[in-house]
Design a protein around this motif. Structure first.
Motif, mmCIF file in Angstrom:
data_model
loop_
_atom_site.group_PDB
_atom_site.id
_atom_site.type_symbol
_atom_site.label_atom_id
_atom_site.label_comp_id
_atom_site.label_asym_id
_atom_site.label_seq_id
_atom_site.Cartn_x
_atom_site.Cartn_y
_atom_site.Cartn_z
ATOM 1 N N SER A 45 10.371 77.901 69.862
ATOM 2 C CA SER A 45 10.490 78.740 71.285
ATOM 3 C C SER A 45 10.888 77.571 72.184
ATOM 4 C CB SER A 45 9.193 79.330 71.517
ATOM 5 O OG SER A 45 8.343 77.988 71.889
ATOM 6 N N ASP A 46 11.292 78.298 73.343
ATOM 7 C CA ASP A 46 11.734 77.260 74.413
ATOM 8 C C ASP A 46 10.415 76.450 74.885
ATOM 9 O OD1 ASP A 46 14.162 78.261 74.778
ATOM 10 O OD2 ASP A 46 13.719 79.761 76.181
ATOM 11 N N GLU A 47 9.079 76.949 74.918
ATOM 12 C CA GLU A 47 8.101 76.210 75.179
ATOM 13 C C GLU A 47 7.702 75.084 74.185
ATOM 14 O OE1 GLU A 47 3.128 76.897 75.368
ATOM 15 O OE2 GLU A 47 4.409 78.738 75.631
ATOM 16 N N GLY A 48 7.921 75.457 72.889
ATOM 17 C CA GLY A 48 7.731 74.569 71.696
ATOM 18 C C GLY A 48 8.671 73.569 71.982
ATOM 19 N N ARG A 49 10.041 73.614 72.348
ATOM 20 C CA ARG A 49 10.990 72.677 72.199
ATOM 21 C C ARG A 49 10.517 71.652 73.433
ATOM 22 N NH1 ARG A 49 15.626 72.490 69.924
ATOM 23 N NH2 ARG A 49 15.589 74.785 69.624
ATOM 24 N N LYS A 50 9.850 72.019 74.627
ATOM 25 C CA LYS A 50 9.501 71.113 75.407
ATOM 26 C C LYS A 50 8.177 70.546 75.287
ATOM 27 C CE LYS A 50 12.509 73.487 78.472
ATOM 28 N NZ LYS A 50 12.819 74.750 79.420
ATOM 29 N N THR A 51 7.247 71.024 74.486
ATOM 30 C CA THR A 51 5.994 70.777 74.376
ATOM 31 C C THR A 51 5.766 69.285 73.844
ATOM 32 O OG1 THR A 51 3.768 71.542 73.701
ATOM 33 C CG2 THR A 51 5.456 71.346 71.807
ATOM 34 N N PRO A 52 4.897 68.736 74.336
ATOM 35 C CA PRO A 52 4.435 67.149 73.936
ATOM 36 C C PRO A 52 3.767 67.097 72.642
ATOM 37 C CG PRO A 52 2.736 67.809 75.747
ATOM 38 C CD PRO A 52 3.919 68.921 75.423
ATOM 39 N N LEU A 53 3.822 66.111 71.858
ATOM 40 C CA LEU A 53 3.237 66.233 70.574
ATOM 41 C C LEU A 53 1.617 66.317 70.681
ATOM 42 C CD1 LEU A 53 5.086 63.201 68.785
ATOM 43 C CD2 LEU A 53 5.480 65.710 68.643
ATOM 44 N N TYR A 54 1.208 65.973 71.808
ATOM 45 C CA TYR A 54 -0.396 66.135 72.052
ATOM 46 C C TYR A 54 -0.698 67.629 71.771
ATOM 47 C CZ TYR A 54 -4.579 66.147 74.462
ATOM 48 O OH TYR A 54 -6.248 66.027 74.657
ATOM 49 N N ARG A 55 0.238 68.591 72.264
ATOM 50 C CA ARG A 55 -0.159 70.077 72.020
ATOM 51 C C ARG A 55 -0.299 70.424 70.612
ATOM 52 N NH1 ARG A 55 -2.302 74.688 72.449
ATOM 53 N NH2 ARG A 55 -1.172 76.297 72.980
ATOM 54 N N ILE A 56 0.657 70.148 70.055
ATOM 55 C CA ILE A 56 0.689 70.328 68.451
ATOM 56 C C ILE A 56 -0.714 69.799 67.619
ATOM 57 C CG2 ILE A 56 2.031 70.106 66.105
ATOM 58 C CD1 ILE A 56 4.581 69.594 67.938
ATOM 59 N N VAL A 57 -0.876 68.548 67.796
ATOM 60 C CA VAL A 57 -2.093 68.110 67.201
ATOM 61 C C VAL A 57 -3.366 68.932 67.927
ATOM 62 C CG1 VAL A 57 -3.628 65.666 67.422
ATOM 63 C CG2 VAL A 57 -0.988 65.550 67.458
ATOM 64 N N GLN A 58 -3.375 69.127 69.095
ATOM 65 C CA GLN A 58 -4.376 69.855 69.667
ATOM 66 C C GLN A 58 -4.577 71.168 69.098
ATOM 67 O OE1 GLN A 58 -4.054 71.128 73.557
ATOM 68 N NE2 GLN A 58 -6.245 70.411 74.120
ATOM 69 N N VAL A 59 -3.582 71.929 68.777
ATOM 70 C CA VAL A 59 -3.607 73.249 68.271
ATOM 71 C C VAL A 59 -3.975 73.217 66.495
ATOM 72 C CG1 VAL A 59 -2.002 74.994 67.425
ATOM 73 C CG2 VAL A 59 -1.701 74.307 69.607
#
Length: 143
Positions: A68-82
């Motif tokens: 997603s557009d949000e996913g493309r701009k998301t920092p790696l921190y967010r993925i780890v957090q999820v």
């Protein structure tokens, strides 16, 4: 440092971010192969990322997953957090319930410096950054 699920999630997202414009969608088998992850486990991870609006899931014959557009701009921190939560960024290196500046464990001060550096790197590195370094040949997704 990160769980297998988290590594697979990051690799899956980076793979999708590296796909050329007009071909940004990939199927489960292709993503699992690129992430070097079992298909069933990858499917579960991808569902979580879709639920968190980091990926889109498109049904049908031309369907698949895309970032997603949000996913493309998301920092790696967010993925780890999820996937793993934020204990790596806030928790004690030795797993103590109470570990702070006032009540530190034996490695608190050394680990805090490492943890703070990791947090900063993960908050300032986006999937776009990683995809660019892979697409330009500076780094690699697989060996």
């Amino acid at each position: 440092m990160f769980s297998k699920a988290c590594k697979y999630a990051i690799n899956s997202m980076v793979f999708l971010a590296t796909l050329p414009e007009g071909q940004e969608r990939a199927g489960l088998k292709e993503i699992a192969f690129a992430a070097n992850s079992p298909e069933a486990f990858t499917a579960k991870i991808l569902r979580t990322l879709v639920r968190e609006n980091l990926l889109l899931s498109i049904k049908g014959p031309n369907g698949g997953f895309e970032i997603s557009d949000e996913g493309r701009k998301t920092p790696l921190y967010r993925i780890v957090q999820v996937i793993d939560g934020d204990s790596i960024f806030k928790g004690c290196a030795l797993g103590l319930q109470e570990c702070s500046e006032k009540h530190p464990c034996s490695v608190h001060h050394k680990f805090k410096a490492i943890r703070d550096h990791l947090t900063g790197m993960m908050m300032t590195t986006t999937l776009q950054d990683m995809a660019l370094s892979i697409n330009t040949g500076v780094s690699f997704l697989k060996t």
